[in-house]
Design an enzyme around this catalytic site. Structure first.
Site, PDB file in Angstrom:
ATOM      1  N   SER A 154       0.867  -1.185   0.000  1.00 46.55           N
ATOM      2  CA  SER A 154       0.000   0.000   0.000  1.00 46.55           C
ATOM      3  C   SER A 154       0.900   1.230   0.000  1.00 46.55           C
ATOM      4  O   SER A 154       2.078   1.138   0.381  1.00 46.55           O
ATOM      5  CB  SER A 154      -0.853  -0.006   1.273  1.00 46.55           C
ATOM      6  N   TYR A 167      -2.744  -1.364  10.570  1.00 53.14           N
ATOM      7  CA  TYR A 167      -2.702  -1.560   9.107  1.00 53.14           C
ATOM      8  C   TYR A 167      -1.377  -1.039   8.530  1.00 53.14           C
ATOM      9  O   TYR A 167      -0.688  -1.737   7.775  1.00 53.14           O
ATOM     10  CB  TYR A 167      -3.889  -0.834   8.466  1.00 53.14           C
TER      11      TYR A 167
HETATM   12  N1  NAD Z   1      -8.540  -0.557  -1.883  1.00 57.01           N
HETATM   13  C1  NAD Z   1      -7.501   0.184  -1.620  1.00 57.01           C
HETATM   14  O1  NAD Z   1      -7.563   1.434  -1.715  1.00 57.01           O
HETATM   15  C2  NAD Z   1      -6.190  -0.437  -1.243  1.00 57.01           C
HETATM   16  C3  NAD Z   1      -5.075   0.400  -1.182  1.00 57.01           C
HETATM   17  C4  NAD Z   1      -3.848  -0.135  -0.838  1.00 57.01           C
HETATM   18  C5  NAD Z   1      -3.741  -1.473  -0.570  1.00 57.01           C
HETATM   19  N2  NAD Z   1      -4.826  -2.287  -0.640  1.00 57.01           N
HETATM   20  C6  NAD Z   1      -4.639  -3.691  -0.334  1.00 57.01           C
HETATM   21  O2  NAD Z   1      -5.176  -4.481  -1.362  1.00 57.01           O
HETATM   22  C7  NAD Z   1      -5.538  -5.754  -0.831  1.00 57.01           C
HETATM   23  C8  NAD Z   1      -6.954  -6.091  -1.287  1.00 57.01           C
HETATM   24  O3  NAD Z   1      -7.855  -5.170  -0.720  1.00 57.01           O
HETATM   25  P1  NAD Z   1      -9.195  -4.672  -1.446  1.00 57.01           P
HETATM   26  O4  NAD Z   1      -9.124  -3.214  -1.501  1.00 57.01           O
HETATM   27  O5  NAD Z   1      -9.423  -5.445  -2.668  1.00 57.01           O
HETATM   28  O6  NAD Z   1     -10.267  -5.022  -0.312  1.00 57.01           O
HETATM   29  P2  NAD Z   1     -11.427  -6.130  -0.283  1.00 57.01           P
HETATM   30  O7  NAD Z   1     -11.998  -6.036   1.081  1.00 57.01           O
HETATM   31  O8  NAD Z   1     -12.321  -5.963  -1.457  1.00 57.01           O
HETATM   32  O9  NAD Z   1     -10.618  -7.484  -0.466  1.00 57.01           O
HETATM   33  C9  NAD Z   1      -9.897  -8.098   0.565  1.00 57.01           C
HETATM   34  C10 NAD Z   1      -9.912  -9.576   0.302  1.00 57.01           C
HETATM   35  O10 NAD Z   1      -9.124 -10.244   1.324  1.00 57.01           O
HETATM   36  C11 NAD Z   1      -9.907 -11.352   1.772  1.00 57.01           C
HETATM   37  N3  NAD Z   1      -9.494 -11.786   3.111  1.00 57.01           N
HETATM   38  C12 NAD Z   1      -9.652 -11.139   4.288  1.00 57.01           C
HETATM   39  N4  NAD Z   1      -9.188 -11.905   5.296  1.00 57.01           N
HETATM   40  C13 NAD Z   1      -8.745 -13.055   4.744  1.00 57.01           C
HETATM   41  C14 NAD Z   1      -8.159 -14.239   5.255  1.00 57.01           C
HETATM   42  N5  NAD Z   1      -7.952 -14.391   6.565  1.00 57.01           N
HETATM   43  N6  NAD Z   1      -7.827 -15.235   4.399  1.00 57.01           N
HETATM   44  C15 NAD Z   1      -8.053 -15.101   3.074  1.00 57.01           C
HETATM   45  N7  NAD Z   1      -8.607 -14.008   2.521  1.00 57.01           N
HETATM   46  C16 NAD Z   1      -8.938 -12.989   3.350  1.00 57.01           C
HETATM   47  C17 NAD Z   1     -11.330 -10.845   1.735  1.00 57.01           C
HETATM   48  O11 NAD Z   1     -12.265 -11.900   1.832  1.00 57.01           O
HETATM   49  C18 NAD Z   1     -11.318 -10.170   0.371  1.00 57.01           C
HETATM   50  O12 NAD Z   1     -11.465 -11.117  -0.660  1.00 57.01           O
HETATM   51  C19 NAD Z   1      -5.366  -5.657   0.683  1.00 57.01           C
HETATM   52  O13 NAD Z   1      -4.132  -6.228   1.048  1.00 57.01           O
HETATM   53  C20 NAD Z   1      -5.341  -4.162   0.919  1.00 57.01           C
HETATM   54  O14 NAD Z   1      -4.619  -3.821   2.080  1.00 57.01           O
HETATM   55  C21 NAD Z   1      -6.063  -1.785  -0.968  1.00 57.01           C
END
Ligand code: NAD
Length: 269
Positions: A154, A167
């Site tokens: 991130s 986080y």
């Molecule tokens: N959306 C953003 O702005 C953003 C920015 C920077 C980083 N990220 C990172 O991207 C990644 C995906 O996030 P997203 O935005 O798609 O959110 P999201 O909530 O749509 O997806 C997160 C996914 O992780 C899964 N998950 C959670 N706990 C789990 C576990 N114990 N075992 C297996 N799967 C698990 C959830 O079921 C979901 O499929 C994360 O690591 C997040 O930190 C997102």
């Protein structure tokens, strides 16, 4: 599927692939010819939808349930993947959560939950993938590397984040885990890199974009003037997984519309 797929015959595991960024990454990798494991922990129907979407587009995918923070579940997931696809070429360590609170109110349980999923989960999956990469070595017909790991980090591996200390700590940890792994495994021709998304429109951050006021406030942090889409990250993942990025190792590619450019200074601070 693309006519000249970049990942033909390779097998990829994407954690947390039934939502948001993971879903887009799974679909993008499958579009380039990879056999994809769509990992999920809740909402099997959403994982099935991703598998169907990939299959409808002439790709290969299966859904496998596992909580990435649980060692035995991760090991079982890899076993199941090997039974179906024989091996792994690409791991996308994507699963992650937020459990936000003011620091003084943060419970030990909320601290541990985030570290266990976001950081330890990446360690557990990377370790199983690396064992297989080392056992199998390079298969020239598929890739010039013995394996590729992409860690979803991130912008908060760089930008401190008040109210989200657990986080931001997990993402800072991912950076040095990724770099140390890259340094250790480069001689074995294993590449380990990360993606640092900025604000991407997914369920994890709904409150930041679901009202016009929230979105306008968010946009003041994004010089490029738009919120990111999961597909923006899917494209970066394809490139990092492919031999086109063969000389990248230990690097974080930030896909953030310029969020890391200190937009607050754009009018002279
Ligand atoms: N959306 C953003 O702005 C953003 C920015 C920077 C980083 N990220 C990172 O991207 C990644 C995906 O996030 P997203 O935005 O798609 O959110 P999201 O909530 O749509 O997806 C997160 C996914 O992780 C899964 N998950 C959670 N706990 C789990 C576990 N114990 N075992 C297996 N799967 C698990 C959830 O079921 C979901 O499929 C994360 O690591 C997040 O930190 C997102």
């Amino acid at each position: 599927m693309n006519i000249y797929p970049k990942l033909k015959g390779q097998s990829a595991l994407v954690t947390g692939a039934n939502s948001g960024i993971g879903k887009a990454v799974a679909i993008a990798l499958a579009n380039e010819g990879a056999n994809v494991v769509v990992n999920y922990v809740t909402h099997p129907e959403a994982a099935d939808d991703v598998v169907s979407e990939i299959k409808n587009n002439n790709g290969n995918a299966i859904a496998i349930k596992a909580d990435v923070s649980k060692e035995t579940e991760v090991q079982l997931m890899f076993q199941k993947m090997f039974e179906t696809y024989g091996t792994i070429d690409i791991l996308v360590n994507n699963a992650g959560i937020q459990k936000d609170s003011a620091f003084e109110n943060m419970t030990l349980a909320d601290w541990q939950l985030v570290i266990n999923i976001n950081l330890t989960g990446q360690f557990l999956c990377a370790r199983e993938a690396v064992k297989e990469f080392l056992r199998r070595g390079i298969v020239k017909e598929r890739s010039c590397a013995a394996g590729k790991i992409i860690c979803m980090s991130s912008v908060h591996q760089v930008i401190p984040w008040a109210g989200h200390v657990n986080y931001a700590t997990s993402k800072g940890g991912i950076e040095l885990m990724m770099k140390s792994l890259a340094q250790e495994l480069a001689p074995k021709k294993i590449r380990v890199n990360a993606i640092g998304p900025g604000a991407i429109q997914t369920p994890i951050n709904t409150s930041a974009w679901s009202t016009p006021d929230a979105l306008n406030k968010l946009l003041t942090l994004i010089p490029y003037g738009r919120i990111g889409q999961p597909e923006d990250i899917g494209k970066v993942a394809v490139w990092l997984a492919s031999d086109e990025s063969d000389y990248l190792n230990g690097t974080t590619v930030f896909a953030d519309g310029g969020m890391l450019l200190y937009p607050g200074f754009s009018t002279n601070g």
